[in-house]
Motif scaffolding. Structure first.
Motif, PDB file in Angstrom:
ATOM      1  N   UNK A 152      -5.276 -14.891  -0.471  1.00 23.85           N
ATOM      2  CA  UNK A 152      -5.632 -14.045  -1.626  1.00 23.85           C
ATOM      3  C   UNK A 152      -5.975 -14.918  -2.837  1.00 23.85           C
ATOM      4  N   UNK A 165       0.384 -11.611  -8.316  1.00 18.87           N
ATOM      5  CA  UNK A 165       0.857 -12.613  -7.352  1.00 18.87           C
ATOM      6  C   UNK A 165       1.306 -13.871  -8.109  1.00 18.87           C
TER       7      UNK A 165
ATOM      8  N   UNK B  92      -6.923  -9.231   1.246  1.00 14.94           N
ATOM      9  CA  UNK B  92      -6.414 -10.071   0.147  1.00 14.94           C
ATOM     10  C   UNK B  92      -6.053  -9.213  -1.055  1.00 14.94           C
ATOM     11  N   UNK B  95      -2.440  -7.788  -1.078  1.00 15.14           N
ATOM     12  CA  UNK B  95      -1.295  -8.711  -1.134  1.00 15.14           C
ATOM     13  C   UNK B  95      -0.294  -8.331  -2.217  1.00 15.14           C
ATOM     14  N   UNK B  96      -0.792  -7.721  -3.305  1.00 17.86           N
ATOM     15  CA  UNK B  96       0.119  -7.397  -4.401  1.00 17.86           C
ATOM     16  C   UNK B  96       1.034  -6.224  -4.068  1.00 17.86           C
ATOM     17  N   UNK B  98       2.466  -5.696  -0.999  1.00 20.22           N
ATOM     18  CA  UNK B  98       3.254  -5.947   0.212  1.00 20.22           C
ATOM     19  C   UNK B  98       4.272  -7.049  -0.044  1.00 20.22           C
ATOM     20  N   UNK B  99       5.140  -7.230   0.924  1.00 18.81           N
ATOM     21  CA  UNK B  99       6.039  -8.386   0.866  1.00 18.81           C
ATOM     22  C   UNK B  99       5.180  -9.637   0.849  1.00 18.81           C
ATOM     23  N   UNK B 100       5.683 -10.686   0.170  1.00 21.19           N
ATOM     24  CA  UNK B 100       4.894 -11.913   0.080  1.00 21.19           C
ATOM     25  C   UNK B 100       4.794 -12.601   1.447  1.00 21.19           C
ATOM     26  N   UNK B 104       0.878  -8.233   7.887  1.00 20.15           N
ATOM     27  CA  UNK B 104       0.624  -6.930   7.274  1.00 20.15           C
ATOM     28  C   UNK B 104       1.195  -5.817   8.152  1.00 20.15           C
TER      29      UNK B 104
END
Lengths: 268, 230
Positions: A152, A165, B92, B95-96, B98-100, B104
Motif C-alpha cells: 500500500x 497507515x 492497497x 489496508x486502512x 484491516x488488521x496490519x 485479507x
C-alpha cells in the motif's frame, strides 16, 4: 563442487541471499529508492572496519552500523523535501571514509578487504550460515506478514498516509530490512555489489510481470538463479563471486528487456 | 445537516516563502459535492493537502468531522508505472480498514470486489494498471479510495491528461457516489467543466478564496469552455 564444505556453505548462504535481496529490493525500487542499498552498503564497510577495531563479529558490527545508516537516510529523506539524493550522498561518503579511517586505526589495512567488498566463496563459516539463515528467514517472515501495508505504501505513499497507515514506521522497516540483507550478504556477494542483486532482478521482473505478486516471484527466481550460476562460475573460473552473480542478474535483465518487446504486457 | 469539515483563518507557506494560502475560511457540509478550482499555482492542491492532513497550517485550524478520508493524489505522484493489477491497487486501499498483519479476510475481499465493480472495471480487474487508458486508471484509483469506505473523498486533478469523454464519465461516477453513498466529495481541478453541471458549489482559489457559490453565479470568464452543456 558440492563435495567441498565451503561450497555447500556458500550455496546455503546464497539461497537465503538470492531470495531475500530481490524481496526487499522490490519495496525500494518501486519507491524509486534503488540506490539506498548502495548507500547502506558503503556504511556496512564502516561496520566491518569497526568490527576489526573492536575485535567483534564482523556480521554483527556491519548489521548494527548498516541499520543506523539506513535509518539515517530515511530520517533525512522523510524530513527534507527532495533531499533523498543528498541524504544518500552524505551517507555514501561518510560510510566509506569512516570505514577507511577505522580500518587504518585498527591497523588492518593489510587484511583482505576485497572479500567483503566483492564476496568470497571461501569465507562463509558454519556459524555464519546459521546467522544468515536465521536472520534471512526472519526478514522473509516479516515481509510476508506485512506484505499488504508495505505494498500500500509502495503504490501510493500519500494515500496510505491519509488513510492512517503507519507510513513512517513501514518505511523505516524497509530500510532496516535492506540493512539486514546487506549485512547477511557481504560474505557471498560483497557489500559493494549486493545492492545490484536487490535492484536488477526486480527491474527485470517488472518488464515482464503483470502484478506485484508475479513480479516478486520472478525477481526472487532470478535472484536465486543468479546466485547459483554466479557461484558455480566463480568456483570453476576462480572469480570473485559478487561480480559473477551480479553479471548474471544483469544478463537476466537484458533477456527480460528483449522478452518485453516481443510480449506486450499483460492481457489475461 | 452537519459539517464534514471546517477551516478557520488558515494560512500556509512553504518555509520562509510568501504564504501560498492566506486566511482561508471554508465550511463543507456532509454529503456536499464541491468543486475547488483556480489557476495553476493558486493554492488548490495546498488547500486539499491541508484538509487531508498532509500539510499543517502555519496559522489557523483545520477540523474534520469524518473518520475515514479517501485521497486521490495528482496522477504524476501515483504509482501508475508499478507492476500491479487493478485488483492489487484497490486492495492497497483496503489496508486502512484491516488488521496490519496477515492476509485479507473474506469480507475485505468482497469490499475490494464491490469497489472494482462500482467503477465498472470488473473485466479489467486482473490487468496491469499501466495497460489501461488514462480514464480507466483514474477510475481504478477512485476504486482504491472507495475500498477504504471513506466518508470524505478528496480528488486532486483527477482528470488531468484524460480526454473530455472520460472526464465526463468520471464526473458522472462521482455524482453517483454522492447520491448513492451520501459521500462528501471535494474535486480539485483547473478544468472543472466536467463537474459543473453536477456540483451546486464551486470554490475558486487564488491565494485565498475569491469565489464560493453556485456555478450559475460564476462570472462568465471563469467558465470552462472545453465542456458545453445543453
Amino acid at each position: 563442487m558440492l563435495d567441498l564444505e565451503f561450497m555447500r556453505l556458500a550455496f546455503g548462504a546464497g539461497i537465503v541471499v538470492g531470495l531475500l535481496a530481490p524481496a526487499v529490493g522490490f519495496f525500494l525500487v518501486q519507491r524509486r529508492l534503488s540506490l539506498v542499498g548502495d548507500g547502506v552498503g558503503h556504511v556496512a564497510f564502516a561496520g566491518v572496519a569497526l568490527g576489526y577495531l573492536l575485535n567483534l563479529p564482523l556480521v554483527l558490527t556491519a548489521l548494527v552500523v548498516s541499520v543506523i545508516g539506513g535509518l539515517s537516510i530515511e530520517w533525512i529523506r522523510a524530513r527534507r523535501r527532495n533531499a533523498g539524493d543528498q541524504a544518500l550522498a552524505l551517507i555514501f561518503y561518510t560510510g566509506i571514509a569512516g570505514g577507511v579511517v577505522l580500518v587504518s586505526a585498527a591497523g588492518a589495512l593489510n587484511v583482505n578487504l576485497f572479500q567483503f567488498l566483492f564476496g568470497s566463496i571461501l569465507t562463509v563459516t558454519r556459524s555464519d550460515l546459521a546467522v544468515i539463515a536465521a536472520l534471512g528467514a526472519g526478514a522473509l517472515v516479516v515481509i510476508t506478514m506485512l506484505y499488504r501495508p508495505l505494498v500500500a505504501v509502495v503504490v501510493d505513499e500519500e494515500g496510505a498516509r491519509v488513510a492512517g497507515l503507519p507510513v513512517g514506521a513501514l518505511n523505516s522497516l524497509t530500510v532496516v530490512l535492506a540493512a539486514v540483507t546487506i549485512a547477511l550478504s557481504m560474505r557471498v556477494v560483497g557489500i559493494l555489489l549486493i545492492a545490484a542483486l536487490m535492484v536488477l532482478p526486480v527491474t527485470a521482473a517488472s518488464r515482464v510481470a503483470r502484478s506485484v505478486s508475479s513480479t516478486l516471484a520472478i525477481a526472487m527466481t532470478i535472484g536465486l538463479l543468479s546466485v547459483f550460476i554466479g557461484l558455480t562460475v566463480s568456483y570453476y573460473a576462480d572469480l570473485a563471486p559478487g561480480g559473477a552473480i551480479v553479471l548474471t542478474a544483469a544478463g537476466a535483465f537484458a533477456v527480460a528487456a528483449v522478452a518485453a518487446r516481443f510480449r506486450p504486457l499483460a492481457r489475461p | 445537516m452537519s459539517l464534514a469539515l471546517r477551516l478557520r483563518g488558515v494560512t500556509f507557506g512553504y518555509g520562509h516563502a510568501a504564504p501560498v494560502l492566506r486566511n482561508v475560511d471554508l465550511d463543507v457540509q456532509q454529503g456536499e459535492f464541491v468543486a475547488i478550482a483556480g489557476p495553476n499555482g493558486g493554492g488548490k492542491t495546498t488547500l486539499v493537502r491541508l484538509i487531508v492532513g498532509l500539510e499543517h497550517p502555519t496559522s489557523g485550524r483545520v477540523e474534520l468531522d469524518v473518520d475515514n478520508v479517501g485521497y486521490l493524489p495528482q496522477r504524476a505522484q501515483a504509482g501508475i508505472d508499478a507492476p500491479l493489477t487493478v485488483r492489487e491497487l484497490v486492495t492497497a486501499g483496503r489496508a486502512s480498514r484491516t488488521r496490519l498483519i496477515g492476509p485479507l479476510g473474506a469480507a475485505d475481499r468482497e469490499a475490494v470486489r464491490a469497489a472494482v465493480d462500482r467503477v465498472g472495471l470488473a473485466p479489467q480487474a486482473d490487468r496491469r494498471l499501466s495497460t489501461l487508458s488514462g480514464g480507466q486508471q483514474q477510475r481504478a484509483f477512485i476504486a482504491k479510495a472507495l475500498a477504504g469506505e471513506p466518508e470524505l473523498l478528496v480528488l486532486d486533478e483527477p482528470t488531468t491528461g484524460v480526454d473530455v469523454e472520460a472526464q465526463e464519465a468520471i464526473a458522472e461516477l462521482l455524482q453517483q457516489l454522492r447520491s448513492e453513498l451520501a459521500m462528501t466529495i471535494l474535486y480539485v481541478s483547473h478544468e472543472f467543466g466536467a463537474v459543473e453541471e453536477f456540483v451546486k458549489r464551486i470554490v475558486l482559489v487564488r491565494g485565498e478564496i475569491v469565489f464560493d457559490g453556485p456555478p450559475s453565479a460564476l462570472p462568465g470568464v471563469w467558465h470552462d469552455p472545453s465542456h458545453t452543456h445543453a
